[in-house]
Enzyme design. Structure first.
Site, PDB file in Angstrom:
ATOM      1  N   HIS A 245       0.826  -1.214   0.000  1.00  0.00           N
ATOM      2  CA  HIS A 245       0.000   0.000   0.000  1.00  0.00           C
ATOM      3  C   HIS A 245       0.863   1.269   0.000  1.00  0.00           C
ATOM      4  O   HIS A 245       0.523   2.255   0.642  1.00  0.00           O
ATOM      5  CB  HIS A 245      -0.948   0.000   1.213  1.00  0.00           C
ATOM      6  CG  HIS A 245      -1.994  -1.073   1.121  1.00  0.00           C
ATOM      7  ND1 HIS A 245      -2.698  -1.526   2.215  1.00  0.00           N
ATOM      8  CD2 HIS A 245      -2.459  -1.785   0.070  1.00  0.00           C
ATOM      9  CE1 HIS A 245      -3.544  -2.478   1.834  1.00  0.00           C
ATOM     10  NE2 HIS A 245      -3.416  -2.650   0.537  1.00  0.00           N
ATOM     11  N   ASP A 262      -0.233   1.390  -9.670  1.00  0.00           N
ATOM     12  CA  ASP A 262      -1.599   0.890  -9.448  1.00  0.00           C
ATOM     13  C   ASP A 262      -2.468   2.131  -9.372  1.00  0.00           C
ATOM     14  O   ASP A 262      -2.433   2.865  -8.374  1.00  0.00           O
ATOM     15  CB  ASP A 262      -1.645   0.074  -8.149  1.00  0.00           C
ATOM     16  CG  ASP A 262      -3.015  -0.558  -7.906  1.00  0.00           C
ATOM     17  OD1 ASP A 262      -3.994  -0.155  -8.563  1.00  0.00           O
ATOM     18  OD2 ASP A 262      -3.097  -1.447  -7.036  1.00  0.00           O
ATOM     19  N   ASP A 273      -9.512   0.113 -12.039  1.00  0.00           N
ATOM     20  CA  ASP A 273      -8.436  -0.293 -11.129  1.00  0.00           C
ATOM     21  C   ASP A 273      -7.413  -1.084 -11.939  1.00  0.00           C
ATOM     22  O   ASP A 273      -7.636  -2.255 -12.243  1.00  0.00           O
ATOM     23  CB  ASP A 273      -9.063  -1.148 -10.005  1.00  0.00           C
ATOM     24  CG  ASP A 273      -8.051  -1.591  -8.965  1.00  0.00           C
ATOM     25  OD1 ASP A 273      -6.889  -1.156  -9.028  1.00  0.00           O
ATOM     26  OD2 ASP A 273      -8.445  -2.383  -8.075  1.00  0.00           O
ATOM     27  N   HIS A 352      -1.230 -11.593  -1.248  1.00  0.00           N
ATOM     28  CA  HIS A 352      -2.625 -11.117  -1.324  1.00  0.00           C
ATOM     29  C   HIS A 352      -3.434 -12.020  -2.243  1.00  0.00           C
ATOM     30  O   HIS A 352      -2.887 -12.898  -2.905  1.00  0.00           O
ATOM     31  CB  HIS A 352      -2.689  -9.648  -1.764  1.00  0.00           C
ATOM     32  CG  HIS A 352      -2.071  -9.344  -3.103  1.00  0.00           C
ATOM     33  ND1 HIS A 352      -2.717  -9.609  -4.293  1.00  0.00           N
ATOM     34  CD2 HIS A 352      -0.884  -8.773  -3.446  1.00  0.00           C
ATOM     35  CE1 HIS A 352      -1.951  -9.206  -5.297  1.00  0.00           C
ATOM     36  NE2 HIS A 352      -0.820  -8.702  -4.815  1.00  0.00           N
ATOM     37  N   GLU A 386      -5.486  -9.710 -10.484  1.00  0.00           N
ATOM     38  CA  GLU A 386      -4.274  -8.962 -10.159  1.00  0.00           C
ATOM     39  C   GLU A 386      -3.219  -9.748  -9.388  1.00  0.00           C
ATOM     40  O   GLU A 386      -2.891  -9.407  -8.250  1.00  0.00           O
ATOM     41  CB  GLU A 386      -4.644  -7.697  -9.380  1.00  0.00           C
ATOM     42  CG  GLU A 386      -5.588  -7.908  -8.195  1.00  0.00           C
ATOM     43  CD  GLU A 386      -5.849  -6.616  -7.431  1.00  0.00           C
ATOM     44  OE1 GLU A 386      -4.875  -5.963  -7.031  1.00  0.00           O
ATOM     45  OE2 GLU A 386      -7.030  -6.267  -7.236  1.00  0.00           O
ATOM     46  N   TYR A 390       6.417 -10.191  -4.968  1.00  0.00           N
ATOM     47  CA  TYR A 390       7.120  -9.137  -4.230  1.00  0.00           C
ATOM     48  C   TYR A 390       8.257  -9.792  -3.460  1.00  0.00           C
ATOM     49  O   TYR A 390       8.002 -10.588  -2.549  1.00  0.00           O
ATOM     50  CB  TYR A 390       6.149  -8.423  -3.272  1.00  0.00           C
ATOM     51  CG  TYR A 390       4.819  -8.119  -3.938  1.00  0.00           C
ATOM     52  CD1 TYR A 390       4.631  -6.936  -4.652  1.00  0.00           C
ATOM     53  CD2 TYR A 390       3.773  -9.048  -3.904  1.00  0.00           C
ATOM     54  CE1 TYR A 390       3.427  -6.685  -5.301  1.00  0.00           C
ATOM     55  CE2 TYR A 390       2.573  -8.807  -4.540  1.00  0.00           C
ATOM     56  CZ  TYR A 390       2.406  -7.628  -5.240  1.00  0.00           C
ATOM     57  OH  TYR A 390       1.218  -7.384  -5.891  1.00  0.00           O
ATOM     58  N   GLU A 409      -2.678  -5.938 -13.254  1.00  0.00           N
ATOM     59  CA  GLU A 409      -4.093  -5.943 -12.844  1.00  0.00           C
ATOM     60  C   GLU A 409      -4.983  -5.433 -13.961  1.00  0.00           C
ATOM     61  O   GLU A 409      -4.744  -4.351 -14.511  1.00  0.00           O
ATOM     62  CB  GLU A 409      -4.266  -5.047 -11.610  1.00  0.00           C
ATOM     63  CG  GLU A 409      -5.709  -4.870 -11.185  1.00  0.00           C
ATOM     64  CD  GLU A 409      -5.873  -4.096  -9.878  1.00  0.00           C
ATOM     65  OE1 GLU A 409      -5.008  -3.253  -9.565  1.00  0.00           O
ATOM     66  OE2 GLU A 409      -6.871  -4.342  -9.184  1.00  0.00           O
TER      67      GLU A 409
HETATM   68  N1  GLY Z   1      -5.959  -0.533  -5.985  1.00  0.00           N
HETATM   69  C1  GLY Z   1      -6.538  -1.332  -4.990  1.00  0.00           C
HETATM   70  C2  GLY Z   1      -6.508  -2.739  -5.346  1.00  0.00           C
HETATM   71  O1  GLY Z   1      -5.881  -3.112  -6.323  1.00  0.00           O
HETATM   72  O2  GLY Z   1      -7.157  -3.544  -4.730  1.00  0.00           O
HETATM   73 MN    MN Z   2      -7.545  -4.096  -7.292  1.00  0.00          MN
HETATM   74 MN    MN Z   3      -5.292  -1.833  -7.950  1.00  0.00          MN
END
Ligand code: GLY
Ligand code: MN
Ligand code: MN
Length: 440
Positions: A245, A262, A273, A352, A386, A390, A409
């Site tokens: 983030h 992003d 996004d 994630h 996405e 990393y 993404e």
């Molecule tokens: N930009 C926020 C996400 O990719 O979830």
């Molecule tokens: Mn996203």
């Molecule tokens: Mn994003």
């Protein structure tokens, strides 16, 4: 589409909500204005649920939808600010209840200043109040206050509501399936953001600051009529890309590093996004190329599973299989693909999930599981895909991988035939990126 046709769409959404309130009354407030400092305010952003049902973008407004009023009829009511010529000189146009009722197709409208007086009357003899429970504690208190006012009248034979329900249970499911009007807006939001990423690639050079590239993104968003970024843009050069983030965007870009961006915009309330990762000086190094191609292949495998009849978790699982194999091939993880997934060893480099619903909110409304099972993908659902990778410095990781962060993404609509990638015009193939940057 004419204004009239647009307001009809919002009216029909309220009709659909009414169809699901067997009895009772729904009360939904828009967002308050928020001060940034003293009497300077953040740019106003309405509440997504309220806007979804009204198309009304002024602050200080409340929507009330009654399944059966005291005359036995359904009623759609708006509370909003009154006309005020003095305030309009300072702050701009406001509809006022009469014009708002007419323009936005409500059955009745009242000044917001009458909310506390009118609400106990509307709540009389209603059984269930549908609202957003716990979204705003002051609002919960206000609703309870109105219910108490009704309860004070029980000796006159008036009954107070005895059930609270969360209206989001109904609205989340409606918002999950995008209608044609929403898709038009979302395709546009996606197109603007894709153009912004192209612009960012064209402007990137070593020694610029990340914020200079952020400025190019904002330039393209606003130039094409997007109201704002849909979330704070991440412009992360080199090791900053390993902070998921990262939003400081204040580091100088270095030749030889990758840049992860992003960024998406909001167009008429709807988010795009997009993430792209590309070399600051225009050409991938060998190790960057290997890792980038791995993430891109994982994304392609994930997108292939975005089809009706597949489930929410399929894109994530498809991405994991490709990434685990790649981590094993590169010597980053040991063991079989199944063992790497089972032990979650991949989480050292990919921590994630592979996406989320997208709509009015960047992490949009809608459940991901139903009755304990990942939900089935159906036409009209819109999600991001996405995957990323990393790699932070660590003893058990060869140092040529250190500080590389990559994510790709896209925004993907489930269609009856398969899927549509709304953000496809943002370059992501290695050749395409290198060619575009070579042309600078
Ligand atoms: N930009 C926020 C996400 O990719 O979830
Ligand atoms: Mn996203
Ligand atoms: Mn994003």
């Amino acid at each position: 589409m004419s204004n009239k046709e647009q307001t009809q769409i919002y009216r029909e959404r309220r009709d659909r909500l009414l169809g699901q309130l067997t009895h009772g009354i729904a009360v939904i407030a828009t967002s308050p204005m928020r001060a940034r400092n003293r009497d300077s305010y953040y740019p106003y952003r309405f509440d997504s649920y309220f806007y979804y049902l009204t198309g009304f973008d002024e602050p200080e407004a409340v929507l009330v939808v009654v399944a059966e009023n005291s005359q036995g009829k359904s009623e759609q009511i708006l509370f909003c600010r009154e006309k005020n010529l003095e305030r309009e000189i300072w702050d701009g146009f406001r509809y006022g209840p009469d014009a708002a009722r007419e323009q936005f197709k409500f059955d009745s409208a009242y000044p917001i200043s009458e909310l506390d007086e009118v609400m106990p009357k509307l709540l009389a003899n209603q059984s269930t109040v549908y609202t957003m429970i716990g979204h705003d504690l002051a609002w919960d208190t206000q609703i309870t206050g109105w219910i108490n006012r009704v309860r004070e009248q029980t000796r006159s034979g008036i009954a107070a509501p005895d059930m609270l329900a969360d209206v989001r249970k109904i609205l989340d499911e409606m918002r999950l399936f995008k209608d044609e009007y929403e898709l038009t807006l979302m395709r546009h939001a996606a197109k603007i953001a894709a153009d912004a990423h192209r612009r960012a690639m064209k402007h990137t050079r070593p020694h610029l600051f990340e914020y200079e590239i952020e400025a190019e993104l904002i330039h393209e968003f606003r130039r094409q009529g997007a109201m704002a970024p849909a979330y704070t843009s991440i412009v992360a050069g080199g090791r900053n890309a390993c902070v998921l983030h990262y939003i400081e965007n204040n580091t100088r870009l270095q030749a030889g590093d990758l840049l992860l961006i992003d960024a998406g915009c909001e167009y008429d309330g709807y988010a795009s996004d997009i993430t792209r990762t590309f070399p600051v000086s225009g050409r991938f190094t060998t190790v960057q190329r290997d890792l980038y191609q791995l993430v891109l292949s994982a994304q392609q495998a994930a997108i292939e599973t975005v089809q009706p009849g597949r489930t929410w978790n399929d894109p994530h699982h498809a991405a994991l299989v490709v990434l685990a194999q790649g981590f094993s091939d590169l010597g980053l993880c040991q063991g079989s693909v199944e063992a790497i997934i089972e032990s979650e060893d991949y989480k050292r480099f990919y921590m994630h999930r592979t996406g989320h619903w997208l709509g009015l909110d960047v992490h949009d409304a809608g459940e991901y599981k139903q009755a304990g099972a990942w939900r089935e993908l159906k036409p009209g659902m819109l999600l991001t895909v996405e995957p990323g990778c990393y790699i932070r410095p660590a003893d058990n990781v060869p140092n040529h991988f250190w500080n590389i962060g990559i994510r790709v993404e896209d925004d993907v609509l489930v269609t009856p035939q398969g899927n549509e990638i709304l953000t496809a015009t943002a370059p992501k193939a290695i050749m395409e990126i290198e060619e575009l940057m070579y042309e600078r």
